[in-house]
Design an enzyme around this catalytic site. Structure first.
Site, short mmCIF file in Angstrom:
data_model
loop_
_atom_site.label_atom_id
_atom_site.label_comp_id
_atom_site.label_asym_id
_atom_site.label_seq_id
_atom_site.Cartn_x
_atom_site.Cartn_y
_atom_site.Cartn_z
N LYS A 44 1.33 10.00 -33.15
CA LYS A 44 0.76 9.13 -32.58
C LYS A 44 -0.44 8.65 -33.03
O LYS A 44 -1.41 8.07 -32.25
CB LYS A 44 0.55 9.45 -30.86
CG LYS A 44 2.02 9.44 -30.32
CD LYS A 44 2.04 9.55 -28.88
CE LYS A 44 1.41 10.70 -28.29
NZ LYS A 44 1.47 10.61 -26.71
N LYS A 46 -3.13 10.75 -32.52
CA LYS A 46 -3.96 10.93 -31.66
C LYS A 46 -4.38 12.62 -32.18
O LYS A 46 -3.39 13.26 -32.46
CB LYS A 46 -3.35 10.85 -30.35
CG LYS A 46 -3.51 9.94 -29.54
CD LYS A 46 -3.00 9.88 -28.06
CE LYS A 46 -3.61 8.84 -27.23
NZ LYS A 46 -3.07 9.01 -25.83
N1 C2G Z 1 -2.89 6.34 -17.47
C1 C2G Z 1 -3.28 5.36 -16.67
N2 C2G Z 1 -4.52 5.02 -16.30
C2 C2G Z 1 -5.49 5.47 -17.34
C3 C2G Z 1 -5.15 6.04 -18.39
C4 C2G Z 1 -3.80 6.65 -18.49
O1 C2G Z 1 -2.27 5.07 -15.96
N3 C2G Z 1 -6.86 5.13 -16.93
C5 C2G Z 1 -1.48 6.75 -17.80
C6 C2G Z 1 -0.95 6.06 -18.93
O2 C2G Z 1 -0.60 4.53 -19.07
C7 C2G Z 1 0.17 6.90 -19.44
C8 C2G Z 1 -0.31 8.22 -18.85
O3 C2G Z 1 -1.26 7.98 -18.14
O4 C2G Z 1 1.49 6.43 -18.73
C9 C2G Z 1 -0.64 9.15 -19.73
O5 C2G Z 1 -1.56 8.54 -20.62
P1 C2G Z 1 -1.91 9.15 -22.23
O6 C2G Z 1 -2.19 10.62 -22.16
O7 C2G Z 1 -2.89 8.28 -22.86
O8 C2G Z 1 -0.37 9.02 -22.97
P2 C2G Z 1 -0.08 8.14 -24.11
O9 C2G Z 1 -0.58 8.50 -25.41
O10 C2G Z 1 -0.17 6.81 -23.71
O11 C2G Z 1 1.47 8.64 -24.32
O12 C2G Z 1 6.24 8.63 -25.36
C10 C2G Z 1 4.97 7.97 -24.63
C11 C2G Z 1 3.82 8.45 -24.91
O13 C2G Z 1 3.75 9.98 -25.22
C12 C2G Z 1 2.47 8.13 -23.99
#
Ligand code: C2G
Length: 132
Positions: A44, A46
């Site tokens: 990803k 990341k």
């Molecule tokens: N999130 C949120 N509000 C934020 C930050 C994050 O609602 N201010 C939510 C994101 O939308 C996501 C969850 O928290 O649903 C986890 O965020 P991340 O750890 O950034 O996940 P991500 O990298 O988007 O990975 O297969 C799907 C991926 O693994 C998602």
């Protein structure tokens, strides 16, 4: 029992993540969180600050979370949902539309992201402080 699942990295856990987890749990009775492994994060593009093991331990300590499983590829969601007997798949709406194909095996819900906080924002702010 209504089972809910969500996926993510959940690095540098913050109140936006907690808001998501709380609302996801409120949709059912049992919340599974699939946490991205360090290897999958590399896919990803990341790099999490905390290792998979430590992010898993932190998530397992949250009252809204009932079970944590690893997410190590993009294609595992449908299989997870069927194996775990999940009723609702939940993601923040930055992913809106990306997982609609899962609606043939469960309900798909995109929840509004929490504005004003993100892991990258935390990292940027800390960099500012360090660099003055
Ligand atoms: N999130 C949120 N509000 C934020 C930050 C994050 O609602 N201010 C939510 C994101 O939308 C996501 C969850 O928290 O649903 C986890 O965020 P991340 O750890 O950034 O996940 P991500 O990298 O988007 O990975 O297969 C799907 C991926 O693994 C998602």
């Amino acid at each position: 029992m209504k089972k809910v699942i969500t996926y993510g990295t959940f690095d540098l856990l913050h109140w936006g993540h907690i808001n998501l987890l709380k609302r996801a749990k409120d949709l059912g009775d049992y919340l599974i969180v699939a946490i991205s492994t360090d290897e999958f994060n590399a896919l990803k593009d990341k790099k999490a600050y905390h290792s998979f093991e430590n992010r898993k331990m932190i998530l397992e300590s949250i009252r809204y979370v009932d079970e944590v499983i690893p997410e190590d590829n993009w294609a595992q969601k449908k299989e997870d949902i069927i194996r775990e007997g999940v009723d609702i798949f939940v993601m923040g709406d930055d992913w809106k539309g990306q997982f609609d194909e899962l609606s043939d095996v469960c309900e798909v819900v995109y929840l509004p992201r929490t504005i004003g906080i993100s892991t990258s924002q935390i990292k940027d702010d800390l960099l500012q402080v360090t660099n003055g």
